[in-house]
Write a protein that holds these residues in place. Structure first.
Motif, PDB file in Angstrom:
ATOM      1  N   ASN A 107       0.783  -1.234   0.000  1.00 20.41           N
ATOM      2  CA  ASN A 107       0.000   0.000   0.000  1.00 20.41           C
ATOM      3  C   ASN A 107       0.818   1.289   0.000  1.00 20.41           C
ATOM      4  O   ASN A 107       0.324   2.334  -0.405  1.00 20.41           O
ATOM      5  CB  ASN A 107      -0.953   0.005   1.196  1.00 20.41           C
ATOM      6  N   PHE A 108       2.050   1.212   0.508  1.00 24.39           N
ATOM      7  CA  PHE A 108       2.808   2.454   0.672  1.00 24.39           C
ATOM      8  C   PHE A 108       4.246   2.289   0.172  1.00 24.39           C
ATOM      9  O   PHE A 108       5.199   2.643   0.858  1.00 24.39           O
ATOM     10  CB  PHE A 108       2.835   2.868   2.151  1.00 24.39           C
ATOM     11  N   ALA A 109       4.427   1.768  -1.028  1.00 27.93           N
ATOM     12  CA  ALA A 109       5.754   1.468  -1.560  1.00 27.93           C
ATOM     13  C   ALA A 109       6.590   2.716  -1.802  1.00 27.93           C
ATOM     14  O   ALA A 109       7.809   2.653  -1.795  1.00 27.93           O
ATOM     15  CB  ALA A 109       5.615   0.661  -2.849  1.00 27.93           C
ATOM     16  N   ASN A 110       5.967   3.860  -2.015  1.00 25.22           N
ATOM     17  CA  ASN A 110       6.716   5.064  -2.363  1.00 25.22           C
ATOM     18  C   ASN A 110       7.099   5.931  -1.169  1.00 25.22           C
ATOM     19  O   ASN A 110       7.891   6.852  -1.307  1.00 25.22           O
ATOM     20  CB  ASN A 110       5.920   5.910  -3.362  1.00 25.22           C
ATOM     21  N   ASN A 111       6.551   5.676  -0.008  1.00 22.47           N
ATOM     22  CA  ASN A 111       6.809   6.490   1.173  1.00 22.47           C
ATOM     23  C   ASN A 111       8.078   5.976   1.880  1.00 22.47           C
ATOM     24  O   ASN A 111       8.133   4.832   2.342  1.00 22.47           O
ATOM     25  CB  ASN A 111       5.599   6.426   2.102  1.00 22.47           C
ATOM     26  N   THR A 112       9.078   6.808   2.010  1.00 27.06           N
ATOM     27  CA  THR A 112      10.368   6.417   2.596  1.00 27.06           C
ATOM     28  C   THR A 112      10.230   5.991   4.056  1.00 27.06           C
ATOM     29  O   THR A 112      10.788   4.984   4.471  1.00 27.06           O
ATOM     30  CB  THR A 112      11.377   7.579   2.489  1.00 27.06           C
ATOM     31  N   PHE A 113       9.467   6.750   4.830  1.00 30.51           N
ATOM     32  CA  PHE A 113       9.278   6.413   6.235  1.00 30.51           C
ATOM     33  C   PHE A 113       8.611   5.047   6.385  1.00 30.51           C
ATOM     34  O   PHE A 113       9.030   4.235   7.204  1.00 30.51           O
ATOM     35  CB  PHE A 113       8.443   7.489   6.950  1.00 30.51           C
ATOM     36  N   LEU A 114       7.589   4.767   5.588  1.00 32.02           N
ATOM     37  CA  LEU A 114       6.882   3.488   5.700  1.00 32.02           C
ATOM     38  C   LEU A 114       7.734   2.322   5.171  1.00 32.02           C
ATOM     39  O   LEU A 114       7.624   1.202   5.657  1.00 32.02           O
ATOM     40  CB  LEU A 114       5.536   3.563   4.996  1.00 32.02           C
TER      41      LEU A 114
END
Length: 182
Positions: free
Chosen positions: A124-131
């Motif tokens: 769901n969040f492949a592009n978010n660095t923190f996630l």
């Protein structure tokens, strides 16, 4: 077929009087008493230097030899003491393996939750660095949770088994009590 007998290693201990062999704080009769801590450590440390299948001959040199020959008494005391330690070793192994099984169940459960959480974050969040960092942390944390059961099952049990065999063989040692020659 020629069957090899295990080697018999000799351990010698020198004491001034018989009472030095036993724990003075233990009020039970000699044949049920704990060995003196120094005597126990001495016998155990020497025995642990030999292969676990070794058999032992223990010679105790006494400067002030009692009137009656104490060989039977000392033999029974040493045999009882190390048989007790052998039984305690088996109980410790059983306890460790039980702890390992419980740790394994807990670790697998935690690892499963971490892997599921990491999959959800990755999908769901492949592009978010923190996630992504959180996802990697979950993977690492899940595998770290498996450290304790792996340590128990790979490395933790065999020193206990080795000591147990040594104690068992010390509990069957040939024991001689001799006076110190002047």
């Amino acid at each position: 077929m020629n069957k090899k007998h295990p080697p018999v290693h000799q351990i010698e201990l020198r004491i001034v009087k018989l009472s030095e062999l036993f724990n003075s704080m233990d009020p039970t009769p000699f044949h049920h008493r704990n060995l003196d801590t120094d005597a126990e450590e001495f016998l155990e440390s020497w025995a642990l230097e030999f292969p676990q299948g070794s058999h032992f001959k223990i010679i105790i040199h006494i400067e002030q030899m009692p009137q009656e020959n104490p060989t039977a008494l000392v033999t029974e005391a040493i045999h009882n003491y190390f048989e007790y330690k052998s039984v305690r070793s088996k109980l410790n192994l059983h306890q460790l393996l039980l702890e390992g099984r419980i740790s394994l169940l807990i670790g697998l459960g935690f690892l499963t939750m971490c892997l599921l959480g990491a999959d959800i974050l990755a999908a769901n969040f492949a592009n978010n660095t923190f996630l992504r960092l959180l996802k990697e942390s979950l993977l690492i944390g899940g595998w770290v949770a498996m450290w304790r059961p792996m340590q128990i099952f790979l490395y933790g049990w065999w020193p206990i088994v080795r000591k147990g065999k040594i104690y068992h063989n010390l509990g069957r040692a040939i024991v001689h009590v001799v006076p110190v020659k002047s």
